[in-house]
Design a protein around this motif. Structure first.
Motif, PDB file in Angstrom:
ATOM      1  N   ASN A 191       0.857  -1.186   0.000  1.00 18.03           N
ATOM      2  CA  ASN A 191       0.000   0.000   0.000  1.00 18.03           C
ATOM      3  C   ASN A 191       0.895   1.239   0.000  1.00 18.03           C
ATOM      4  O   ASN A 191       1.202   1.807   1.049  1.00 18.03           O
ATOM      5  N   ASP A 195      -3.809   5.874   0.304  1.00 17.10           N
ATOM      6  CA  ASP A 195      -4.986   6.678   0.006  1.00 17.10           C
ATOM      7  C   ASP A 195      -6.247   5.992   0.536  1.00 17.10           C
ATOM      8  O   ASP A 195      -6.365   4.761   0.491  1.00 17.10           O
ATOM      9  N   GLU A 196      -7.191   6.787   1.004  1.00 14.16           N
ATOM     10  CA  GLU A 196      -8.395   6.220   1.626  1.00 14.16           C
ATOM     11  C   GLU A 196      -9.264   5.449   0.630  1.00 14.16           C
ATOM     12  O   GLU A 196     -10.076   4.610   1.033  1.00 14.16           O
ATOM     13  N   GLU A 197      -9.108   5.726  -0.678  1.00 15.59           N
ATOM     14  CA  GLU A 197      -9.905   5.018  -1.679  1.00 15.59           C
ATOM     15  C   GLU A 197      -9.195   3.801  -2.248  1.00 15.59           C
ATOM     16  O   GLU A 197      -9.728   3.120  -3.129  1.00 15.59           O
TER      17      GLU A 197
END
Length: 321
Positions: A191, A195-197
């Protein structure tokens, strides 16, 4: 206020038709700003259709006596860092790298090109446009990106490219990938951006050596590999094929990404040296220089590896001390 919000206010009777038309026209006027972007960019046309938006990108062949060529690429929601968006904003994308790849492929324009980590298909599209007889194998593990590669190939009438919905690794298995929706090119086994998405997806990975055998591939002339930090594992899984066929290798290698996978970029340089390869970086347009070791002062992130015997002619032509 968005166009949809303005439309809703009019539909709800909150603004009259004159105010509605004026507010909508202010949105339309932004189209003139896009004209200014097109003037300074390799994107020369934006085609807005009912179901898709296409960028028409005009590029130069690396050779002065060759014609320009055009590529169509689709725009996707949320993928703000996608190559065509970068070109529209900045003007171009990796111009020196693209030029150098094109120059090297000219020595093998009826050969076999591997695009490992194809993402949206940028290098596949460019090489097939320049060299129609080139045979291309493209690999993209994220299913959404795989489908986008195939669609971009359709837009450009390049349906003869063989696209695989797999990643390449040092073993054959299923692995969790992090699909970066807002920067699809940063999708990885780690990761990277947090990013939150970013979504977790399971993808199939295979060894390059096994793919070569399964597909009865009899040569490898050029390998482009950009897999966001996992490059070493690609080369380990394809090392027998690399030693046998000795392709030119164009690889992204970033210290910050390789560290997340527990190795250093010099591990790749050392591995390929075992197979007779020397590392090079771009010196200027059309020229390379020999490269030694990556250290904390190294700025380069894209590297070319050539076999000192097989690619002697390319080295003589393109490398400056």
């Amino acid at each position: 206020m968005t166009i949809e919000e303005i439309r809703k206010k009019y539909a709800d009777g909150d603004i009259d038709v004159k105010s509605y038309a004026l507010q909508m026209f202010k949105k339309y006027e932004e189209l003139f700003c896009y004209q200014e972007l097109l003037e300074k960019s390799k994107v020369k046309e934006i085609i807005i259709r009912e179901k898709e938006i296409l960028y028409k990108i005009r590029l130069d062949s690396p050779f002065e006596d060759c014609n320009e060529y055009e590529i169509l690429m689709e725009m996707y929601k949320k993928d703000c860092a996608a190559v065509p968006n970068t070109i529209l904003s900045i003007g171009e994308y990796e111009p020196l790298e693209l030029d150098m790849v094109g120059r090297i492929v000219s020595y093998m324009n009826e050969g076999i090109f591997f695009d490992i980590g194809a993402n949206l298909g940028w290098y596949t599209l460019n090489m097939k446009k320049q060299y129609p007889d080139l045979k291309v194998y493209a690999f993209e593990p994220i299913e959404d990106n795989y489908n986008k590669v195939k669609k971009n190939l359709e837009w450009n009438d390049l349906n003869q490219v063989k696209v695989f919905n797999i990643g390449l690794y040092h073993e054959n298995t299923m692995l969790r990938f992090y699909y970066d929706v807002c920067a699809s090119g940063a999708s990885s086994l780690e990761n990277l951006r947090g990013d939150e998405e970013t979504r977790e997806v399971m993808c199939k990975v295979e060894r390059l050596d096994d793919v070569v055998k399964e597909q009865n591939i009899s040569a490898m002339d050029f390998v482009k590999c950009d897999v966001e930090g996992a490059e070493l594992f690609v080369y380990k899984g394809g090392f027998e094929s690399i030693k046998k066929y000795k392709p030119v290798i164009f690889s992204e290698i970033l210290r910050k990404w390789s560290a997340k996978f527990g190795y250093h970029p010099n591990d790749i340089i050392d591995l390929l040296a075992e197979a007779g390869y020397q590392c090079y970086v771009i010196k200027e347009k059309g020229k390379l220089r020999k490269f030694g070791r990556v250290n904390e002062q190294t700025l380069e992130t894209n590297y070319f590896f050539m076999h000192v015997d097989k690619h002697a002619q390319i080295i003589r032509d393109l490398v400056e001390e």
